[in-house]
Design a protein around this motif. Structure first.
Motif, short mmCIF file in Angstrom:
data_model
loop_
_atom_site.label_atom_id
_atom_site.label_comp_id
_atom_site.label_asym_id
_atom_site.label_seq_id
_atom_site.Cartn_x
_atom_site.Cartn_y
_atom_site.Cartn_z
N MET A 281 1.47 0.82 -7.54
CA MET A 281 1.37 -0.11 -6.41
C MET A 281 -0.08 -0.48 -6.12
O MET A 281 -0.38 -1.63 -5.79
N LYS A 282 -0.97 0.49 -6.25
CA LYS A 282 -2.40 0.20 -6.04
C LYS A 282 -2.89 -0.80 -7.07
O LYS A 282 -3.65 -1.74 -6.75
N ALA A 283 -2.45 -0.63 -8.32
CA ALA A 283 -2.85 -1.55 -9.38
C ALA A 283 -2.31 -2.95 -9.12
O ALA A 283 -3.00 -3.96 -9.34
N ASP A 284 -1.07 -3.03 -8.66
CA ASP A 284 -0.48 -4.34 -8.35
C ASP A 284 -1.23 -5.02 -7.20
O ASP A 284 -1.44 -6.25 -7.21
N ALA A 285 -1.62 -4.25 -6.20
CA ALA A 285 -2.38 -4.82 -5.08
C ALA A 285 -3.73 -5.35 -5.55
O ALA A 285 -4.19 -6.41 -5.10
N SER A 286 -4.36 -4.64 -6.47
CA SER A 286 -5.64 -5.10 -7.02
C SER A 286 -5.45 -6.37 -7.83
O SER A 286 -6.29 -7.29 -7.78
N LEU A 287 -4.36 -6.42 -8.57
CA LEU A 287 -4.08 -7.62 -9.37
C LEU A 287 -3.86 -8.83 -8.46
O LEU A 287 -4.31 -9.94 -8.77
N TRP A 288 -3.18 -8.62 -7.34
CA TRP A 288 -2.97 -9.73 -6.41
C TRP A 288 -4.30 -10.25 -5.88
O TRP A 288 -4.52 -11.46 -5.78
N ALA A 289 -5.21 -9.34 -5.52
CA ALA A 289 -6.51 -9.76 -5.02
C ALA A 289 -7.25 -10.60 -6.06
O ALA A 289 -7.94 -11.57 -5.73
#
Length: 411
Positions: free
Chosen positions: A323-331
């Motif tokens: 989830m942290k990786a996905d949040a970074s990808l969204w940014a």
């Protein structure tokens, strides 16, 4: 067979009385026309009103304060088993050593399904009780003896029940300052949410302890607790003064769902939620959020097998990492996604709209919890993390009721 009874409560209302005395004023009056200056004699002057003494209000009776009766228990030993319980559970009971106290029957608070209550041998009538409500994991709603050719999901319920009883019996023997009673409800097994459509992992009973839609979904922990207390005191000989105000509610594996639902209902009957390798995404963290939202005082203990299935960083489902990786990808892709809501984000299986929702969910619901987990939960009040090497399947035998955990594990 035994049936539970329910107790009621009464309230006393006290009303205060008050008195008052009105004053009187004299009005001058006369006939004809007065000539010359008026002469007023002392006897003609208006007299002050007479003083009226008001009797004091009678003292009001105070509510009678009844001191709680404190006495020893007279614990009834022996087995009481409802023949209408599932056949494997009846067989299981028949093979136990006939020592201690065992009660098996159906209780409304568990949706009308089977519940086992067990007091190990050597319980001391003079000692207080700890009550442990244990919610089992996937497939354990079915109890059947292991035999050749039988799949694990058919016999695992027998093994988990055996493990838990062993732990509670050991707990009784090693903690002489209190007795312990195990309450072991059985879930409905494959039960979907009301109105559910589409795919679901039907092995999980996500409605356990969620009284969402009676009569089919009427589980209720407050009712279950009241029924158990009535059985212990009225049928099994436990004196009310020996019962605690709040209990341990523990869940192994998918039993963590029941703990989440109990917390959402805001139960005041729970002092500790014990997750035995059950702190999967949204379960333990959701329980913690519900405890805070409802103002409950319960604490959480998370027993997590290192690199096991419930470890959110290195386990089978490292959701804190993903989830942290996905949040970074969204940014990184937010600008690119501005006009591509339905397109798949490069390097991801999410569409832009889906990835945005994941990032928001991470920020609002999971980021702080995962950060606290990395720090051993030191920064999160009411939560204790207990890493262990004990395998997922063995945790009920080692940790049920807090066995093998330090008694001061909670701050």
């Amino acid at each position: 067979m035994l049936s539970p009874t329910h107790a009621g409560r009464s309230l006393a209302l006290v009303f205060a009385l008050s008195g008052c005395a009105p004053g009187n004023a004299a009005e001058p009056s006369g006939e004809g026309t007065a000539v010359g200056p008026a002469v007023v004699s002392p006897t003609d002057a208006a007299e002050p009103p007479a003083t009226v003494e008001t009797a004091p209000a009678p003292p009001q009776p105070q509510p009678e304060v009844v001191a709680p009766v404190i006495a020893d228990s007279t614990i009834e030993t022996g087995f009481t088993v409802d023949p209408a319980a599932q056949p494997g559970l009846v067989e299981f009971a028949s093979e136990l050593a006939q020592v201690g106290t065992l009660w098996i029957g159906k209780l409304e608070g568990n949706g009308g399904r089977d519940v086992l209550i067990y007091i190990p041998p050597d319980a001391d009538n003079a000692q207080p009780f700890e009550l442990v409500f244990h919610f089992h994991g996937t497939y354990s709603e079915h109890v059947e003896r292991q035999r050749e050719g039988l799949k694990k999901n058919q016999w695992v319920g027998w093994e988990r029940l055996e493990q838990t009883l062993g732990a509670i019996t050991e707990l009784q023997a090693t903690r002489p300052h209190h007795n312990v009673a195990l309450i072991y409800p059985f879930s409905a097994g494959k039960r979907l949410e009301p109105g559910h459509r589409g795919w679901s992992n039907v092995a999980y009973d996500r409605m356990w302890m969620d009284p969402a839609a009676p009569p089919d979904y009427r589980d209720d922990f407050a009712t279950l607790h009241a029924e158990v207390v009535a059985l212990l005191t009225n049928e099994l000989g436990v004196h009310p003064s020996k019962l605690p105000d709040a209990v341990i509610a523990e869940g192994h594996s998918a039993g963590g769902i029941a703990l989440l639902n109990i917390a959402r209902e805001g139960s005041a009957h729970v002092r500790e939620f014990l997750f035995l390798d059950a702190s999967f995404q949204s379960w333990a963290d959701g329980c913690y959020a519900a405890v805070k939202d409802t103002g409950a005082a319960a604490k959480l203990t998370l027993v997590v097998t290192d690199k096991g299935i419930a470890d959110p960083f290195t386990g089978r489902d490292p959701w804190c990492v993903t989830m942290k990786a996905d949040a970074s990808l969204w940014a990184e892709k937010k600008s690119w996604c501005a006009t591509r809501a339905s397109e798949t984000v490069p390097g991801s299986s999410w569409t832009c709209a889906e990835l945005e929702l994941v990032a928001e969910e991470w920020r609002d619901d999971y980021r702080d919890w995962c950060a606290a987990y990395e720090g051993g939960m030191q920064g999160l009040d009411q939560v204790t993390l207990v890493p262990t090497k004990v395998y997922h399947k063995d945790q009920p035998r080692h940790f049920a009721g807090g066995l093998e955990l330090p008694e001061d594990r909670l701050p």
